[in-house]
Write an enzyme that holds these catalytic residues in place. Structure first.
Site, PDB file in Angstrom:
ATOM      1  N   ASP A   1      -1.292  45.172  59.908  1.00  0.00           N
ATOM      2  CA  ASP A   1      -1.945  45.307  58.605  1.00  0.00           C
ATOM      3  C   ASP A   1      -2.218  43.965  57.945  1.00  0.00           C
ATOM      4  O   ASP A   1      -3.005  43.894  56.989  1.00  0.00           O
ATOM      5  CB  ASP A   1      -1.073  46.142  57.659  1.00  0.00           C
ATOM      6  CG  ASP A   1      -1.029  47.606  58.057  1.00  0.00           C
ATOM      7  OD1 ASP A   1      -1.808  47.997  58.938  1.00  0.00           O
ATOM      8  OD2 ASP A   1      -0.207  48.349  57.489  1.00  0.00           O
TER       9      ASP A   1
ATOM     10  N   GLU B   1      -1.387  64.810  53.537  1.00  0.00           N
ATOM     11  CA  GLU B   1      -0.154  65.371  54.085  1.00  0.00           C
ATOM     12  C   GLU B   1       0.869  65.642  52.986  1.00  0.00           C
ATOM     13  O   GLU B   1       1.550  66.677  53.007  1.00  0.00           O
ATOM     14  CB  GLU B   1       0.394  64.428  55.155  1.00  0.00           C
ATOM     15  CG  GLU B   1      -0.469  64.408  56.410  1.00  0.00           C
ATOM     16  CD  GLU B   1      -0.212  63.232  57.332  1.00  0.00           C
ATOM     17  OE1 GLU B   1      -0.723  63.259  58.459  1.00  0.00           O
ATOM     18  OE2 GLU B   1       0.474  62.272  56.915  1.00  0.00           O
TER      19      GLU B   1
ATOM     20  N   PHE C   1       5.406  48.464  64.085  1.00  0.00           N
ATOM     21  CA  PHE C   1       4.726  48.725  65.350  1.00  0.00           C
ATOM     22  C   PHE C   1       4.237  47.436  66.005  1.00  0.00           C
ATOM     23  O   PHE C   1       4.430  47.221  67.204  1.00  0.00           O
ATOM     24  CB  PHE C   1       3.546  49.677  65.119  1.00  0.00           C
ATOM     25  CG  PHE C   1       3.963  51.090  64.830  1.00  0.00           C
ATOM     26  CD1 PHE C   1       4.553  51.869  65.812  1.00  0.00           C
ATOM     27  CD2 PHE C   1       3.775  51.644  63.574  1.00  0.00           C
ATOM     28  CE1 PHE C   1       4.943  53.175  65.546  1.00  0.00           C
ATOM     29  CE2 PHE C   1       4.157  52.949  63.304  1.00  0.00           C
ATOM     30  CZ  PHE C   1       4.748  53.716  64.296  1.00  0.00           C
TER      31      PHE C   1
ATOM     32  N   ALA D   1      -1.252  52.757  63.034  1.00  0.00           N
ATOM     33  CA  ALA D   1      -0.233  52.426  64.022  1.00  0.00           C
ATOM     34  C   ALA D   1      -0.812  52.054  65.383  1.00  0.00           C
ATOM     35  O   ALA D   1      -0.378  51.062  65.989  1.00  0.00           O
ATOM     36  CB  ALA D   1       0.756  53.589  64.148  1.00  0.00           C
TER      37      ALA D   1
END
Length: 427
Positions: A309, A180, A24, A324
């Site tokens: 990051d 998730e 990203f 992101a």
């Protein structure tokens, strides 16, 4: 002279911006310089940009690899000042303004380092072989093989205890990825697979989510964390909080002094910055992130920008999260700083705009935190769907993902249940 180094054909009169990493941050920096009087080289060790927020769906057979990735060359095909190079960075020399690659070297006038992060096992690197993490498409496919192979092993196992171990799944880490993964594994066991297996009662599969902290989704308000726990438990996930894992091997984990048998352990607990950060000669934090100047430049080297990051940025007393949206904003800001430098103007300090957090838990279950807005359940799930479709790169990807999601919603089926590669060696 190394024949693979910068060639005269490449060395034009325009300043050379070298971008390391096609995630990203790197991709957004490259695209933001489309109209700038520079020539750009984007280097990545893979040929694609990966939409990491949906990577867990590749790992759990809901989506295929091309659904969440797009070739970098295709994305940048209309950007005449950008060149993509498939290569791996070996070393960075800020003083010589040179980057050594596996296949030669490149010099730069401006450098954007966006090489991201990797898995961190908190000093227990030996756990990596037993508890794979999820960062790349290779990781996702390996986890998919491990998960689907566990159900297959349970189907042919005669020993009830061994069968139970194959049907015990442990996810370590209660952040968005862990939540998730755990929720999706529960759906697979309860709804997708039961009618397809004859000997193994896959509905009896036990999904354990382990978080060392006091609650899951710690970045969200406590009430949403509690709702997340409740929704996970309704799906059949056993949530363990407040205790750290002390051992992991091929047959399970040790948690709070007790043994939990499991042949499938997945790691979603910690990340560490790319090791390239240590080559920049600047101080780093405990996770290896580079302590950058307010404009994201490397102290002492204003021509080097560190983003995503890999950058340690504090704002209003809090660290900017490694998500992101932050990486995209840093990429756009790095491009703005380079444009300012070209005009002889000092770059502005970076300011992160927090657009909230969201995580899906399972079918018709999610949580959303956006400013004062807090949502959970079905409405949050729809919000999550729309947001992820919007941010996917490429019309094709949006259509395919929407189609797959609709199919899964009505049928509970997951079309990408193909085992590739070899099952885990301990099987």
């Amino acid at each position: 002279m190394d024949p693979r180094a910068d060639s005269p054909d490449d060395a034009g009169t325009l300043p050379h911006v070298l971008v390391l990493g096609g995630g990203f941050g790197g991709l957004w920096a490259t695209r933001a310089l489309a109209a700038a009087p520079v020539r750009i080289t984007l280097v990545d060790r893979t040929n694609h940009h990966l939409f990491q927020p949906l990577l867990y769906q590749v790992a759990t057979a809901g989506l295929s690899a091309p659904d969440v990735a797009a070739p970098l060359r295709h994305i940048l095909r209309k950007q005449a000042n950008a060149t993509v190079r498939l290569d791996e960075v070996r070393a960075i020399d800020p003083h010589a303004r040179r980057v050594a690659l596996a296949q030669g070297q490149l010099h730069y006038d401006y450098l954007v380092v966006a090489t991201g992060s990797t898995h961190a096992y908190f000093g227990h690197d030996e756990w990596a072989g037993f508890a794979p993490g999820l960062k790349t498409l290779d990781d996702a496919l390996a986890i998919r093989t491990r998960v689907l192979s566990a159900f297959e092993a349970a189907e042919r196992e005669d020993d009830p205890l061994q069968r139970a171990a194959w049907l015990n799944f442990v996810v370590i880490g209660g952040g968005p990825t862990g939540v998730e993964l755990a929720g999706t594994l529960a759906e697979i066991a309860r709804h997708t697979l039961p009618r397809e297996f004859r000997r193994a009662e896959v509905r009896d599969a036990r999904i354990h989510l382990v978080e060392a902290g006091p609650r899951v989704l710690a970045a969200m308000p406590e009430d949403l964390s509690e709702k997340t726990r409740q929704q996970l438990q309704r799906l059949g996930v056993q949530v363990h909080t407040g205790d750290a894992v002390t051992a992991i091997d091929a047959e399970g984990i040790t948690l709070a002094g007790r043994r939990l048998a499991s042949r499938t352990v997945l790691w979603a607990a910690g990340v560490a910055a790319s090791p390239l950060g240590s080559q920049l000669g600047a101080p780093t934090d405990r996770a290896g992130r580079v302590l950058v100047a307010p404009d994201l430049s490397l102290p002492g080297h204003p021509e080097v920008l560190v983003i995503g990051d890999l950058a340690s940025v504090t704002q209003d007393g809090k660290p900017v999260p490694g998500v992101a949206p932050a990486a995209k904003q840093m990429g756009a800001h790095a491009a703005a700083v380079i444009r300012d430098r070209l005009r002889g103007v000092a770059g502005e300090p970076f300011r992160y705009r927090d657009y909230g957090n969201l995580a899906t838990i399972g079918r018709m279950a999610a949580v959303v935190h956006f400013g004062r807005l807090k949502l959970s359940g079905l409405l949050a799930w729809w919000f999550w769907l729309v947001a992820h479709l919007f941010f996917l790169i490429g019309f094709r990807n949006r259509i395919i993902v929407l189609t797959n999601w609709a199919w899964s919603y009505w049928t509970y089926q997951r079309h990408a249940r193909i085992i590739v590669g070899r099952p885990p060696p301990d099987e």
